[in-house]
Design an enzyme around this catalytic site. Structure first.
Site, PDB file in Angstrom:
ATOM      1  N   ASP A 103     -11.168   2.964   4.185  1.00 31.56           N
ATOM      2  CA  ASP A 103     -11.478   1.536   4.102  1.00 31.56           C
ATOM      3  C   ASP A 103     -12.982   1.304   3.957  1.00 31.56           C
ATOM      4  O   ASP A 103     -13.423   0.222   3.587  1.00 31.56           O
ATOM      5  CB  ASP A 103     -10.967   0.803   5.354  1.00 31.56           C
ATOM      6  N   GLN A 105      -4.553  -1.401   9.594  1.00 32.59           N
ATOM      7  CA  GLN A 105      -4.435  -2.746   9.016  1.00 32.59           C
ATOM      8  C   GLN A 105      -4.993  -3.788   9.994  1.00 32.59           C
ATOM      9  O   GLN A 105      -4.601  -3.842  11.148  1.00 32.59           O
ATOM     10  CB  GLN A 105      -2.963  -3.052   8.691  1.00 32.59           C
ATOM     11  N   LYS A 156       0.832  -1.201   0.000  1.00 33.60           N
ATOM     12  CA  LYS A 156       0.000   0.000   0.000  1.00 33.60           C
ATOM     13  C   LYS A 156       0.873   1.260   0.000  1.00 33.60           C
ATOM     14  O   LYS A 156       0.592   2.227  -0.711  1.00 33.60           O
ATOM     15  CB  LYS A 156      -0.947  -0.012   1.207  1.00 33.60           C
TER      16      LYS A 156
END
Length: 301
Positions: A129, A106, A62
């Site tokens: 997200d 994460q 990422k």
């Protein structure tokens, strides 16, 4: 069933890597426009707790992708034993930082930290997200638009639309009902006017339901569960699964397989995504796109 297809039929491969690359170039040019016009670029904070190998490799992917399109990445690496309070303080600090337009924590988090509590502390304006309960709630409601769509589901629909596959009035079957993929992708398909059925571990005779589908989104986490004989000739198959399968011929001792038996399915389906190289690259591309969209809302105000 498959007899309606020529014996040498091959599904059209949906190349997620190539489509993601196109999207990344589109993002890069928008980022450079923002930079020239306003002197500002999007910023993404990626928070990782602990040293899980898989999480670390996702995170470095990422961060690398950000650099490639000109998005500034804010790296927050916290030790495994960090307290929930300290993690939430860090999230608040990022919420308050005007150069950060997206915050990604994460998952999974260590057992002693309440995931739900942490995720709901992320400012909804920075929830790239798309997992904030308010964003998911708006996704579930007609006539409401979430600020961000979850990356993998958004990537699945983008693969369909960029391959010229229409969802309107089509029968779509989603296999799996996780919060990360199955549930949100079923809501997205509903928003896109598909007729949606969700198949899960308690479904009786999943095969007969899947066989009706014009569009299959496989996100069950079961290697090669969906056989060629389960697929309606000409259907579009989006395979979200990434399962490690023993393979002594590989240096690592395993290979990645999807939730669909690719060899069988590609003889029947009209379109299919490979694993790897299908949905995976799209997830990262959508994260970058969400970050860009969040930044534009702030910068272009």
């Amino acid at each position: 069933m498959a007899s309606s297809l020529p014996s040498d039929h091959k599904a059209k491969i949906i190349d997620g890597k190539a489509i993601a690359q196109t999207i990344r170039s589109e993002i890069a040019s928008e980022v450079s426009n923002l930079s020239q016009k306003y002197g500002k670029v999007p910023g993404l904070a990626v928070v990782i707790v602990g040293t899980r190998k898989d999480s670390q490799s996702y995170v470095s992917m990422k961060r690398k992708a950000c650099a490639e399109v000109g998005i500034t990445s804010f790296d927050v690496d916290l030790p495994e034993q960090v307290s929930e309070g300290e993690l939430i303080d860090k999230v608040h600090e990022l919420n308050a930082n005007p150069d950060v337009h997206g915050i990604l924590v994460q998952l999974p988090l260590p057992k002693h930290i309440n995931e739900e509590k942490v995720l709901s502390e992320i400012s909804i304006e920075k929830d790239v997200d798309g997992f904030h309960p308010l964003n998911i709630g708006k996704l579930a409601m007609k006539g409401r638009e979430p600020l961000f769509l979850p990356c993998t589901p958004k990537g699945c629909l983008e693969l369909l639309s960029r391959s010229g596959i229409s969802t309107k009035g089509k029968k779509a079957v989603v296999v799996g009902r996780s919060n990360i993929v199955g549930l949100p992708v079923s809501l997205l398909l509903l928003k896109a006017d598909a007729t949606v059925t969700v198949v899960h571990s308690h479904t009786h005779d999943p095969e007969s339901i899947i066989r009706e589908a014009d569009i299959i989104i496989a996100a069950a986490g079961q290697a090669m569960m969906i056989k060629g004989s389960w697929i309606k000739p000409g259907a579009a198959v989006i395979d979200v699964g990434t399962n490690a399968v023993d393979d002594p011929s590989k240096k690592t001792g395993y290979r990645l397989a999807g939730d669909v038996h690719f060899g069988e399915a590609s003889k029947v389906a009209g379109y299919i995504t490979p694993v790897p190289g299908g949905v995976g690259p799209m997830t990262v591309a959508m994260l970058l796109k969400n970050t860009l969209e969040g930044a534009k809302r702030v910068i272009e105000k």
